[in-house]
Design a protein around this motif. Structure first.
Motif, PDB file in Angstrom:
ATOM      1  N   GLN A  51       0.746  -1.040  -0.087  1.00 30.41           N
ATOM      2  CA  GLN A  51       0.067  -0.010  -0.029  1.00 30.41           C
ATOM      3  C   GLN A  51       0.879   1.240  -0.084  1.00 30.41           C
ATOM      4  O   GLN A  51       0.595   2.253  -0.715  1.00 30.41           O
ATOM      5  CB  GLN A  51      -0.843   0.167   1.276  1.00 30.41           C
ATOM      6  N   MET A  52       2.058   1.228   0.740  1.00 29.30           N
ATOM      7  CA  MET A  52       2.840   2.441   0.774  1.00 29.30           C
ATOM      8  C   MET A  52       3.558   2.540  -0.537  1.00 29.30           C
ATOM      9  O   MET A  52       3.772   3.733  -1.038  1.00 29.30           O
ATOM     10  CB  MET A  52       3.939   2.054   1.859  1.00 29.30           C
ATOM     11  N   TYR A  54       2.166   1.771  -3.451  1.00 27.96           N
ATOM     12  CA  TYR A  54       1.032   2.166  -4.108  1.00 27.96           C
ATOM     13  C   TYR A  54       0.917   3.647  -4.098  1.00 27.96           C
ATOM     14  O   TYR A  54       0.790   4.489  -5.069  1.00 27.96           O
ATOM     15  CB  TYR A  54      -0.101   1.596  -3.961  1.00 27.96           C
ATOM     16  N   ASP A  55       1.178   4.107  -2.877  1.00 26.83           N
ATOM     17  CA  ASP A  55       0.912   5.685  -2.478  1.00 26.83           C
ATOM     18  C   ASP A  55       2.156   6.490  -3.179  1.00 26.83           C
ATOM     19  O   ASP A  55       1.859   7.474  -3.929  1.00 26.83           O
ATOM     20  CB  ASP A  55       0.912   5.890  -1.330  1.00 26.83           C
ATOM     21  N   LYS A  56       3.235   5.752  -3.229  1.00 36.79           N
ATOM     22  CA  LYS A  56       4.404   6.376  -3.914  1.00 36.79           C
ATOM     23  C   LYS A  56       4.421   6.485  -5.510  1.00 36.79           C
ATOM     24  O   LYS A  56       4.693   7.576  -6.000  1.00 36.79           O
ATOM     25  CB  LYS A  56       5.875   5.876  -3.607  1.00 36.79           C
ATOM     26  N   SER A  58       1.198   6.246  -7.152  1.00 38.78           N
ATOM     27  CA  SER A  58       0.512   7.224  -7.479  1.00 38.78           C
ATOM     28  C   SER A  58       0.938   8.816  -7.451  1.00 38.78           C
ATOM     29  O   SER A  58       0.580   9.552  -8.324  1.00 38.78           O
ATOM     30  CB  SER A  58      -0.734   7.080  -6.488  1.00 38.78           C
ATOM     31  N   ALA A  59       1.824   9.048  -6.557  1.00 39.51           N
ATOM     32  CA  ALA A  59       2.384  10.445  -6.479  1.00 39.51           C
ATOM     33  C   ALA A  59       3.205  10.540  -7.724  1.00 39.51           C
ATOM     34  O   ALA A  59       3.571  11.730  -8.485  1.00 39.51           O
ATOM     35  CB  ALA A  59       3.112  10.658  -5.189  1.00 39.51           C
ATOM     36  N   HIS A  66      -1.361  10.632 -14.969  1.00 38.28           N
ATOM     37  CA  HIS A  66      -1.668   9.017 -14.721  1.00 38.28           C
ATOM     38  C   HIS A  66      -1.821   8.431 -16.141  1.00 38.28           C
ATOM     39  O   HIS A  66      -2.417   7.340 -16.502  1.00 38.28           O
ATOM     40  CB  HIS A  66      -2.837   8.477 -13.948  1.00 38.28           C
TER      41      HIS A  66
END
Length: 106
Positions: A51-52, A54-56, A58-59, A66
């Motif tokens: 999940q972490m 994924y956050d990176k 996405s950023a 995107h």
């Protein structure tokens, strides 16, 4: 796909059709943006770590809306190389896009 007995990720090469899943996409995109080395399969990672990542990822995508078409040439070429290889491996193993579902998504 995850190992239900330990709640860890099985690794992109052990995932459904070689990682043609949501988590596999996160990993491939992390390779594209250089967030993890291309030999990192994330095998054994806790789902919170995925999940972490994924956050990176996405950023990293955000400045480009995107969209692959908005990536600068060097990142677009890297994306194409990584995804073309993944698709070829998956198809050689019998993957048909859109035909299979990840059992975790049912």
């Amino acid at each position: 796909m995850r190992n239900r007995s330990t709640d860890t990720y099985v690794g992109i090469h052990n995932d459904l059709h070689g990682g043609m899943t949501a988590i596999g996409t996160i990993i491939k995109d992390a390779w594209v943006f250089g967030l993890i080395p291309e030999d990192e399969t994330c095998e054994g990672w806790k789902l919170a770590d995925v999940q972490m990542l994924y956050d990176k990822v996405s950023a990293a995508w955000a400045p480009y809306g995107h969209l692959v078409s908005r990536l600068p040439p060097e990142l677009r070429e890297k994306h194409t190389r990584i995804y073309d290889a993944a698709i070829a491996r998956a198809q050689a193993a019998g993957w048909v896009p859109g035909q299979d579902m990840d059992s975790d998504m049912e």
